[in-house]
Design a protein around this motif. Structure first.
Motif, PDB file in Angstrom:
ATOM      1  N   UNK A 151       0.851  -1.186   0.000  1.00 33.75           N
ATOM      2  CA  UNK A 151       0.000   0.000   0.000  1.00 33.75           C
ATOM      3  C   UNK A 151       0.887   1.236   0.000  1.00 33.75           C
ATOM      4  N   UNK A 152       0.599   2.165  -0.913  1.00 33.68           N
ATOM      5  CA  UNK A 152       1.363   3.421  -0.919  1.00 33.68           C
ATOM      6  C   UNK A 152       0.437   4.592  -0.599  1.00 33.68           C
ATOM      7  N   UNK A 153       1.019   5.706  -0.216  1.00 32.59           N
ATOM      8  CA  UNK A 153       0.248   6.887   0.135  1.00 32.59           C
ATOM      9  C   UNK A 153      -0.251   7.562  -1.147  1.00 32.59           C
ATOM     10  N   UNK A 154      -1.564   7.643  -1.293  1.00 28.73           N
ATOM     11  CA  UNK A 154      -2.148   8.255  -2.491  1.00 28.73           C
ATOM     12  C   UNK A 154      -1.624   9.682  -2.655  1.00 28.73           C
ATOM     13  N   UNK A 155      -1.276  10.032  -3.876  1.00 26.20           N
ATOM     14  CA  UNK A 155      -0.769  11.367  -4.150  1.00 26.20           C
ATOM     15  C   UNK A 155       0.695  11.554  -3.819  1.00 26.20           C
ATOM     16  N   UNK A 156       1.403  10.457  -3.513  1.00 23.35           N
ATOM     17  CA  UNK A 156       2.811  10.528  -3.128  1.00 23.35           C
ATOM     18  C   UNK A 156       3.638   9.643  -4.072  1.00 23.35           C
ATOM     19  N   UNK A 157       3.984  10.133  -5.268  1.00 23.10           N
ATOM     20  CA  UNK A 157       4.759   9.327  -6.222  1.00 23.10           C
ATOM     21  C   UNK A 157       6.103   8.876  -5.672  1.00 23.10           C
ATOM     22  N   UNK A 158       6.680   9.654  -4.765  1.00 24.45           N
ATOM     23  CA  UNK A 158       7.974   9.268  -4.190  1.00 24.45           C
ATOM     24  C   UNK A 158       7.837   7.973  -3.393  1.00 24.45           C
ATOM     25  N   UNK A 159       6.751   7.846  -2.628  1.00 27.47           N
ATOM     26  CA  UNK A 159       6.521   6.621  -1.865  1.00 27.47           C
ATOM     27  C   UNK A 159       6.266   5.440  -2.812  1.00 27.47           C
ATOM     28  N   UNK A 160       5.523   5.682  -3.865  1.00 25.30           N
ATOM     29  CA  UNK A 160       5.264   4.639  -4.854  1.00 25.30           C
ATOM     30  C   UNK A 160       6.576   4.203  -5.518  1.00 25.30           C
ATOM     31  N   UNK A 161       7.426   5.155  -5.852  1.00 28.23           N
ATOM     32  CA  UNK A 161       8.723   4.833  -6.450  1.00 28.23           C
ATOM     33  C   UNK A 161       9.587   4.022  -5.486  1.00 28.23           C
ATOM     34  N   UNK A 162       9.515   4.345  -4.218  1.00 31.59           N
ATOM     35  CA  UNK A 162      10.278   3.620  -3.195  1.00 31.59           C
ATOM     36  C   UNK A 162       9.878   2.147  -3.157  1.00 31.59           C
ATOM     37  N   UNK A 163       8.571   1.873  -3.267  1.00 33.28           N
ATOM     38  CA  UNK A 163       8.092   0.485  -3.249  1.00 33.28           C
ATOM     39  C   UNK A 163       8.513  -0.258  -4.512  1.00 33.28           C
ATOM     40  N   UNK A 164       8.410   0.414  -5.663  1.00 30.03           N
ATOM     41  CA  UNK A 164       8.846  -0.218  -6.916  1.00 30.03           C
ATOM     42  C   UNK A 164      10.338  -0.543  -6.855  1.00 30.03           C
ATOM     43  N   UNK A 165      11.104   0.378  -6.334  1.00 28.50           N
ATOM     44  CA  UNK A 165      12.544   0.175  -6.179  1.00 28.50           C
ATOM     45  C   UNK A 165      12.832  -1.045  -5.298  1.00 28.50           C
TER      46      UNK A 165
END
Length: 401
Positions: free
Chosen positions: A344-358
């Motif tokens: 689960x990532x924080x909606x509206x936070x692409x940096x957090x989404x990128x962190x999970x993909x990484x």
């Protein structure tokens, strides 16, 4: 030997003929869920379905192949969404839809001529909260009516209600409501739906339609996001996230966006893809029919919605053996337990989404364990048999009452 009256009544309760009222075709989640439900109820619970659509489409074609009685008749929407970014486009759509809403009040009598034998219908099941022809038929023929609520309304699709006193109208003209998640149920109780009238029943999907993905066998991490390409589905966030990855990882990422597009939002996405120099990594594929087969080509499925009422596509990702990343909005956190069967990532936070993909790119074993746990959860918690059984029990309760 005379059959006891009690046994006769039980047989009558079991053998039900249900009129299902639908909107849309297989491009959308609600009609897909309805078709799965009808087939499972017919197979497992002696239900005889009858389908009514706004216009002949892929749902009617499926019914023709399956030998299910079906009809088409245009009917109005009592509410509609317009998720355009352009305010003039939003206004124009609502003006047109409101005109159709007013016109729709004059057309309902024509449905009596299309051939449905309403004397044989036990329950009317309206598949979407935007439709009210079920109200007309329920009142005219004194048939119990259940209303399926499959969205939040304002929060996910910017829905505007055209019917004055719409919630009161719905309350007075439905015996029961079905909400597709606890989040949707809570939202509509806040709008004014009586808590005693509304039941949460998760959508169900047939696991047999999906083959588990094989283990990742190349260096490219393949990511997919499926759904209508429009602002509230949040595709821009995944593009921004890919743009934040290191150049080394970014060159080994493939992101495909599958679905029909709102033109103004598509232009925004294409512009941003070019600005981030991601033309080789990000592809807008368009609408695809055979999603279960296509998903097996990917490693990660992403849901970036502003407010997902259920998240059917997330379940499809899980059943196909993909690791799921979803926003922390709507019903996503009901479906996915962060770190156990998805992320689960924080909606509206692409940096957090990128962190999970990484994280998942650098740890294939972690990716595979999330995917495996996700498939097991989807099979046990969100199967079509579970859904059909709960809906059937609700029908029995309605008939008994």
């Amino acid at each position: 030997m005379k059959v006891p009256e009690q046994k006769i009544q039980k047989l009558k309760i079991r053998e039900l003929k249900i009129l299902y009222i639908a909107s849309g075709d297989f491009k959308y989640g609600a009609p897909k869920s309805l078709c799965d439900l009808m087939l499972a109820l017919r197979k497992n619970h002696a239900i005889t379905p009858v389908l009514l659509t706004k216009k002949k489409n892929s749902l009617n074609e499926l019914c023709d192949r399956e030998g299910i009685e079906n009809y088409s008749f245009w009917y109005r929407d009592i509410m509609a969404g317009a998720p355009y970014r352009n305010p003039f486009m939003r206004l124009f759509k609502h003006v047109v839809k409101y005109g159709l809403f007013l016109f729709g009040a004059l057309t309902y009598r024509g449905i009596n001529r299309i051939g449905i034998d309403f004397s044989q219908i036990n329950i009317i099941h309206t598949n979407l909260n935007r439709l009210d022809i079920g109200v007309y038929l329920s009142k005219k023929y004194t048939i119990p009516h259940v209303w399926h609520i499959r969205e939040f309304g304002e929060d996910d699709y910017n829905v505007v209600m055209y019917k004055r006193g719409c919630i009161k109208y719905m309350m007075e003209n439905a015996n029961k409501f079905i909400a597709i998640s606890n989040a949707v149920k809570t939202a509509w109780i806040k709008k004014g739906i009586n808590e005693e009238k509304i039941t949460r029943i998760y959508n169900g999907i047939d696991p047999a339609n999906f083959k588990p993905k094989k283990l990742r066998n190349d260096s490219i991490l393949k990511i997919v996001i499926v759904g209508h390409i429009q602002p509230n589905k949040g595709q821009l966030q995944i593009i921004e996230a890919i743009g934040r990855l290191s150049s080394e990882i970014r060159l080994n990422i493939c992101l495909d966006l599958l679905g029909e597009s709102y033109l103004d939002y598509k232009k925004l996405l294409i512009k941003r893809i070019k600005e981030l120099n991601l033309e080789k990594q990000v592809h807008l594929i368009g609408y695809q029919k055979n999603i279960p087969d296509i998903l097996s080509n990917y490693d990660i499925g992403v849901t970036c919605s502003k407010s997902e009422g259920f998240g059917r596509i997330s379940i499809e990702y899980m059943l196909a053996g993909l690791a799921v990343i979803a926003s922390d909005t709507g019903a996503n956190t009901e479906i996915i337990t962060d770190g156990i069967d998805g992320r689960i990532y924080r909606y509206g936070d692409p940096a957090h989404l990128a962190e999970i993909i990484n994280e998942l790119f650098n740890n294939p074993g972690r990716l595979e364990s999330l995917a495996y746990a996700g498939r097991k959860k989807a099979e046990s918690h969100f199967s079509i048999d579970n859904c059909a059984g709960e809906v059937y029990n609700l029908y029995q309760e309605m008939i008994k009452n």
